[in-house]
Write a protein that holds these residues in place. Structure first.
Motif, PDB file in Angstrom:
ATOM      1  N   ILE A  73       0.867  -1.183   0.000  1.00 16.82           N
ATOM      2  CA  ILE A  73       0.000   0.000   0.000  1.00 16.82           C
ATOM      3  C   ILE A  73       0.894   1.220   0.000  1.00 16.82           C
ATOM      4  O   ILE A  73       1.669   1.431   0.943  1.00 16.82           O
ATOM      5  N   CYS A  74       0.836   2.026  -1.073  1.00 24.11           N
ATOM      6  CA  CYS A  74       1.686   3.216  -1.030  1.00 24.11           C
ATOM      7  C   CYS A  74       0.868   4.409  -0.572  1.00 24.11           C
ATOM      8  O   CYS A  74      -0.337   4.494  -0.792  1.00 24.11           O
ATOM      9  N   GLN A  75       1.553   5.296   0.108  1.00 22.63           N
ATOM     10  CA  GLN A  75       0.904   6.484   0.674  1.00 22.63           C
ATOM     11  C   GLN A  75       1.676   7.732   0.273  1.00 22.63           C
ATOM     12  O   GLN A  75       2.900   7.727   0.196  1.00 22.63           O
ATOM     13  N   ARG A  78      -1.551  11.009   3.019  1.00 19.46           N
ATOM     14  CA  ARG A  78      -2.707  10.455   3.757  1.00 19.46           C
ATOM     15  C   ARG A  78      -3.780  11.512   4.020  1.00 19.46           C
ATOM     16  O   ARG A  78      -4.406  11.534   5.067  1.00 19.46           O
ATOM     17  N   THR A  79      -3.987  12.388   3.048  1.00 16.72           N
ATOM     18  CA  THR A  79      -5.092  13.344   3.173  1.00 16.72           C
ATOM     19  C   THR A  79      -6.317  12.858   2.410  1.00 16.72           C
ATOM     20  O   THR A  79      -7.328  13.554   2.354  1.00 16.72           O
ATOM     21  N   GLY A  80      -6.227  11.686   1.799  1.00 13.90           N
ATOM     22  CA  GLY A  80      -7.353  11.135   1.044  1.00 13.90           C
ATOM     23  C   GLY A  80      -8.557  10.933   1.960  1.00 13.90           C
ATOM     24  O   GLY A  80      -8.410  10.767   3.174  1.00 13.90           O
ATOM     25  N   ALA A 172      -1.494  17.677   0.444  1.00 16.62           N
ATOM     26  CA  ALA A 172      -1.587  16.470  -0.392  1.00 16.62           C
ATOM     27  C   ALA A 172      -0.353  16.372  -1.279  1.00 16.62           C
ATOM     28  O   ALA A 172       0.188  17.387  -1.726  1.00 16.62           O
ATOM     29  N   SER A 173       0.108  15.137  -1.526  1.00 14.39           N
ATOM     30  CA  SER A 173       1.288  14.958  -2.378  1.00 14.39           C
ATOM     31  C   SER A 173       0.855  14.944  -3.842  1.00 14.39           C
ATOM     32  O   SER A 173      -0.292  14.603  -4.159  1.00 14.39           O
ATOM     33  N   ILE A 174       1.791  15.266  -4.723  1.00 14.32           N
ATOM     34  CA  ILE A 174       1.456  15.248  -6.159  1.00 14.32           C
ATOM     35  C   ILE A 174       1.135  13.802  -6.578  1.00 14.32           C
ATOM     36  O   ILE A 174       0.218  13.561  -7.364  1.00 14.32           O
TER      37      ILE A 174
HETATM   38  C1  LIG Z   1      -9.198  19.287   3.884  1.00 15.11           C
HETATM   39  C2  LIG Z   1      -9.214  18.503   2.584  1.00 15.11           C
HETATM   40  C3  LIG Z   1      -9.567  19.136   1.408  1.00 15.11           C
HETATM   41  C4  LIG Z   1      -9.587  18.430   0.199  1.00 15.11           C
HETATM   42  N1  LIG Z   1      -9.951  19.097  -0.920  1.00 15.11           N
HETATM   43  C5  LIG Z   1      -9.999  18.450  -2.099  1.00 15.11           C
HETATM   44  C6  LIG Z   1     -10.406  19.136  -3.284  1.00 15.11           C
HETATM   45  O1  LIG Z   1     -10.725  20.323  -3.265  1.00 15.11           O
HETATM   46  N2  LIG Z   1     -10.429  18.431  -4.426  1.00 15.11           N
HETATM   47  C7  LIG Z   1     -10.074  17.117  -4.482  1.00 15.11           C
HETATM   48  O2  LIG Z   1     -10.099  16.531  -5.546  1.00 15.11           O
HETATM   49  N3  LIG Z   1      -9.697  16.453  -3.379  1.00 15.11           N
HETATM   50  C8  LIG Z   1      -9.653  17.073  -2.193  1.00 15.11           C
HETATM   51  N4  LIG Z   1      -9.282  16.394  -1.063  1.00 15.11           N
HETATM   52  C9  LIG Z   1      -8.964  14.964  -1.168  1.00 15.11           C
HETATM   53  C10 LIG Z   1      -7.771  14.723  -2.060  1.00 15.11           C
HETATM   54  O3  LIG Z   1      -8.112  13.693  -2.951  1.00 15.11           O
HETATM   55  C11 LIG Z   1      -6.541  14.308  -1.361  1.00 15.11           C
HETATM   56  O4  LIG Z   1      -6.210  15.360  -0.515  1.00 15.11           O
HETATM   57  C12 LIG Z   1      -5.324  14.005  -2.260  1.00 15.11           C
HETATM   58  O5  LIG Z   1      -5.609  13.715  -3.578  1.00 15.11           O
HETATM   59  C13 LIG Z   1      -4.645  12.820  -1.700  1.00 15.11           C
HETATM   60  O6  LIG Z   1      -3.265  13.039  -1.702  1.00 15.11           O
HETATM   61  P1  LIG Z   1      -2.357  12.311  -0.619  1.00 15.11           P
HETATM   62  O7  LIG Z   1      -0.948  12.572  -0.969  1.00 15.11           O
HETATM   63  O8  LIG Z   1      -2.763  12.667   0.744  1.00 15.11           O
HETATM   64  O9  LIG Z   1      -2.699  10.781  -0.944  1.00 15.11           O
HETATM   65  P2  LIG Z   1      -2.971   9.578   0.056  1.00 15.11           P
HETATM   66  O10 LIG Z   1      -4.196   9.855   0.848  1.00 15.11           O
HETATM   67  O11 LIG Z   1      -1.737   9.247   0.788  1.00 15.11           O
HETATM   68  O12 LIG Z   1      -3.273   8.422  -1.001  1.00 15.11           O
HETATM   69  C14 LIG Z   1      -4.400   8.499  -1.824  1.00 15.11           C
HETATM   70  C15 LIG Z   1      -4.360   7.352  -2.849  1.00 15.11           C
HETATM   71  O13 LIG Z   1      -3.279   7.561  -3.760  1.00 15.11           O
HETATM   72  C16 LIG Z   1      -2.415   6.428  -3.759  1.00 15.11           C
HETATM   73  N5  LIG Z   1      -1.060   6.931  -3.946  1.00 15.11           N
HETATM   74  C17 LIG Z   1      -0.446   7.920  -3.252  1.00 15.11           C
HETATM   75  N6  LIG Z   1       0.783   8.114  -3.757  1.00 15.11           N
HETATM   76  C18 LIG Z   1       0.947   7.225  -4.768  1.00 15.11           C
HETATM   77  C19 LIG Z   1       2.007   6.917  -5.667  1.00 15.11           C
HETATM   78  N7  LIG Z   1       3.152   7.580  -5.644  1.00 15.11           N
HETATM   79  N8  LIG Z   1       1.832   5.918  -6.566  1.00 15.11           N
HETATM   80  C20 LIG Z   1       0.666   5.234  -6.629  1.00 15.11           C
HETATM   81  N9  LIG Z   1      -0.368   5.488  -5.809  1.00 15.11           N
HETATM   82  C21 LIG Z   1      -0.226   6.465  -4.891  1.00 15.11           C
HETATM   83  C22 LIG Z   1      -2.629   5.754  -2.425  1.00 15.11           C
HETATM   84  O14 LIG Z   1      -2.295   4.384  -2.475  1.00 15.11           O
HETATM   85  C23 LIG Z   1      -4.117   5.983  -2.229  1.00 15.11           C
HETATM   86  O15 LIG Z   1      -4.823   5.028  -2.953  1.00 15.11           O
HETATM   87  C24 LIG Z   1      -9.244  17.058   0.163  1.00 15.11           C
HETATM   88  C25 LIG Z   1      -8.871  16.426   1.342  1.00 15.11           C
HETATM   89  C26 LIG Z   1      -8.860  17.129   2.546  1.00 15.11           C
HETATM   90  C27 LIG Z   1      -8.474  16.427   3.801  1.00 15.11           C
END
Ligand SMILES: Cc1cc2nc3c(=O)[nH]c(=O)nc-3n(C[C@H](O)[C@H](O)[C@H](O)COP(=O)(O)OP(=O)(O)OC[C@H]3O[C@@H](n4cnc5c(N)ncnc54)[C@H](O)[C@@H]3O)c2cc1C
Length: 593
Positions: A73-75, A78-80, A172-174
């Motif tokens: 599981i890659c992260q 973790r803002t998903g 959130a990460s790219i």
């Molecule tokens: C306060 C708040 C506001 C938000 N606003 C919006 C918004 O306006 N619009 C919107 O679209 N979303 C919004 N989101 C949700 C948004 O989808 C996530 O914030 C973001 O896309 C997830 O990025 P993350 O790095 O936290 O991913 P994570 O939560 O860590 O992971 C999300 C998913 O991506 C996968 N993943 C992560 N990195 C990789 C990688 N390198 N390779 C393969 N898979 C990977 C993980 O396995 C998981 O399935 C919001 C969330 C919050 C908490």
């Protein structure tokens, strides 16, 4: 980022033998508890963890996991909010240390496309860090002498660039944004993340690194060869894409199920010269909706030239929640108090390369608001960059305020133990066809008891009026009745969005568009699977099965996402280490193995 919850007693685990010899792989311990959940508050478990520092390191771990059949599981950050990055056993790979911005290349303007600057980044880079680098005019890259060729350097010096996707969580990460195909406030104008990705690098199940660019692998006549040599054979419209979709678009939104993304080439655009904003407060939500509908009619034909890039709705519950949270959030305190009697607000954002165009439209909009009966003190306007940034917070803070309120409600209805009060966050991500007034009415019809007009569950409601795409945040207390009501409302709304879509268009077109209507920008992950998957056509599931076979033949990449069996509500409680579904049950219900 998830708060650090008091760690439960985790039984000591050791690193599986297959991973034991790999540097940086550690057994899962209580101190890593934050890596067991995301912003949905769904919490899982894991056996081991790593923070790889290079693509080669990622490849080594992936290969070992695949050979030993260990779920990986890659992260990102973790803002998903669908539990997509939450492990249900196996190895957690945290990509936050892969955060370099690597190289730039300039692509000249053509007849069909404006000039673009390509920027390659590692997946763990946060949106905030990317935007800081862009705002600084690539100061860090220039300082380290890694700007690319002379054309790129000239483009950097002459123009300010931006990457349009803007999900409101800047941490959130790219990699996560691309894996969710996230959107943002200005999604109506700029689309979602995938549209601004020019290429991807990923590590496959054998630990091999692949890299593709747009245009290299494209669907023709329902077939597309992958770089690994497999032949995909399905109509990409089943996934909500175009008939001639690019493989980049197929991989974007993969929710960690198709490999580990290790590099992303972003297509940057010249930043708009002028960004202004207006907020208008209404005494009736129906008036706000009617005003939104009147604007939609005007700009429908001029989507890509009109300065209005966002029209965001905040309902009375959202305004009340913000008023309540004002005392705790300093950013909210920087905004004026809401006008008395406000029942809804619209946030309007204008971008353009021509300042006069923004100024003219701003005047027109203010005039139209006055004609609609909005008094001067119920309108705020931001006509320079710093005021704009301040006003934008009103909309940016909506999800965070909803989270704070949810936590407060859960705490007040439980023993006060934060671990007990972590009810799941359920936010809808649906696009319901029709006028915005109709959409709003539909939401409200599910939120109140028809018999006595009281709320079924407390909620906040906000989102993208131009696309009829609202985020309903349900804020139940911890009672079973409320948890069941949340589940019922989610299922009813998904059913309605699907029905309306199917009725609105010819069946074949509608089927193709369903994935994009039921889960627009947050992904499906674990929490939405039970509600959404049954509505998606067989062709969608067939396409995904083929993708899994080609990109994840061992079935180890995030295998618990998009499983209909995981209905993580109280009637079928969140899985725990002790109470997980049996393997037989999981295989019986897994669509993609
Ligand atoms: C306060 C708040 C506001 C938000 N606003 C919006 C918004 O306006 N619009 C919107 O679209 N979303 C919004 N989101 C949700 C948004 O989808 C996530 O914030 C973001 O896309 C997830 O990025 P993350 O790095 O936290 O991913 P994570 O939560 O860590 O992971 C999300 C998913 O991506 C996968 N993943 C992560 N990195 C990789 C990688 N390198 N390779 C393969 N898979 C990977 C993980 O396995 C998981 O399935 C919001 C969330 C919050 C908490």
């Amino acid at each position: 980022m998830p708060d650090f919850i008091d760690s439960p007693v985790l039984s000591p685990v050791s690193v599986p033998p297959a991973l034991a010899a790999i540097e940086g792989v550690v057994p899962f311990e209580a101190k890593y508890h934050a890596y067991l959940s995301d912003e949905s508050r769904l919490t899982g478990w894991a056996d081991s963890l790593s923070f790889p520092t290079s693509t080669a390191h990622v490849a080594e771990i992936v290969k070992a996991c695949c050979q030993a059949q260990i779920p990986l599981i890659c992260q990102g950050s973790r803002t998903g909010i669908t539990g997509a990055g939450v492990p249900m056993g196996g190895h957690v790979m945290v990509l936050e240390q892969l955060n370099l911005i690597r190289v730039l290349a300039y692509v000249e303007e053509t007849e069909t496309q404006q000039a673009t600057l390509l920027l390659t980044v590692a997946p763990g880079l946060s949106l905030a860090a990317l935007n800081a680098e862009l705002e600084s005019g690539f100061a860090h890259l220039i300082e380290n002498d890694v700007v690319g060729d002379a054309a790129a350097l000239r483009a950097v010096n002459e123009t300010k660039w931006f990457w349009p996707p803007d999900p409101s969580e800047a941490q959130a990460s790219i990699g996560g944004i691309v894996s969710n195909n996230a959107g943002g406030i200005c999604g109506h104008r700029y689309g979602r993340a995938g549209q601004h990705v020019a290429g991807l690098e990923w590590v496959d199940a054998d630990g091999q690194v692949w890299s593709i660019h747009r245009g290299e692998y494209v669907f023709h006549d329902h077939t597309c060869q992958t770089p690994m040599g497999d032949m995909l054979s399905f109509d990409p419209r089943a996934l909500g894409l175009s008939a001639n979709a690019d493989l980049v678009d197929v991989l974007v939104g993969g929710e960690g199920m198709l490999g580990v993304i290790t590099g992303i080439t972003l297509a940057l655009q010249p930043a708009p010269v002028c960004r202004w904003a207006i907020v208008a407060f209404f005494h009736q939500d129906t008036d706000a909706a009617a005003f939104a509908d009147s604007l939609k009619t005007d700009i429908l034909d001029a989507r890509y030239s009109h300065p209005l890039v966002a029209l965001e709705y905040l309902d009375s519950s959202m305004l009340a929640a913000m008023t309540l949270q004002r005392v705790h959030m300093t950013t909210l305190q920087s905004l004026p108090l809401f006008p008395a009697g406000s029942q809804a607000a619209l946030y309007l954002e204008l971008h353009h390369h021509d300042v006069d165009a923004v100024e003219n439209w701003c005047e027109t909009l203010l005039m139209r608001l006055m004609e609609a009966g909005i008094e001067e003190d119920a309108m705020w306007a931001a006509m320079d960059e710093s005021e704009y940034a301040r006003l934008r917070q009103l909309r940016l803070l909506a999800p965070e305020v909803s989270n704070a309120l949810r936590l407060q409600r859960a705490m007040s209805s439980s023993s006060g133990d934060p671990a007990v009060s972590m009810s799941l966050k359920i936010a809808t991500d649906l696009k319901i066809e029709g006028s915005f007034s109709e959409t709003l009415q539909r939401y409200k019809s599910h939120l109140y008891h028809p018999s006595n007009g009281t709320e079924r569950v407390a909620y906040t409601l906000f989102g993208h009026a131009l696309d009829n795409h609202l985020h309903l945040n349900l804020l139940p207390d911890n009672s079973e009745a409320q948890q069941l009501a949340v589940k019922a409302i989610l299922h009813e709304l998904v059913q309605q969005a699907a029905d309306v879509k199917l009725n609105a268009e010819k069946k074949s077109t509608a089927l193709a568009c369903l994935p994009q209507s039921l889960s627009v920008e947050h992904g499906i992950g674990k929490l939405k699977a039970a509600a959404i998957l049954p509505h998606l056509p067989a062709a969608y599931h067939d396409a995904y099965r083929q993708l899994k076979a080609a990109f994840d033949p061992h079935g180890v990449f995030n295998p618990h996402n998009r499983l209909q069996a995981y209905d993580c509500f109280v009637v079928n409680p969140p899985l725990t280490h002790a109470g997980s579904h049996s393997d037989a049950e999981r295989h019986a219900t897994c669509l993609y193995e």
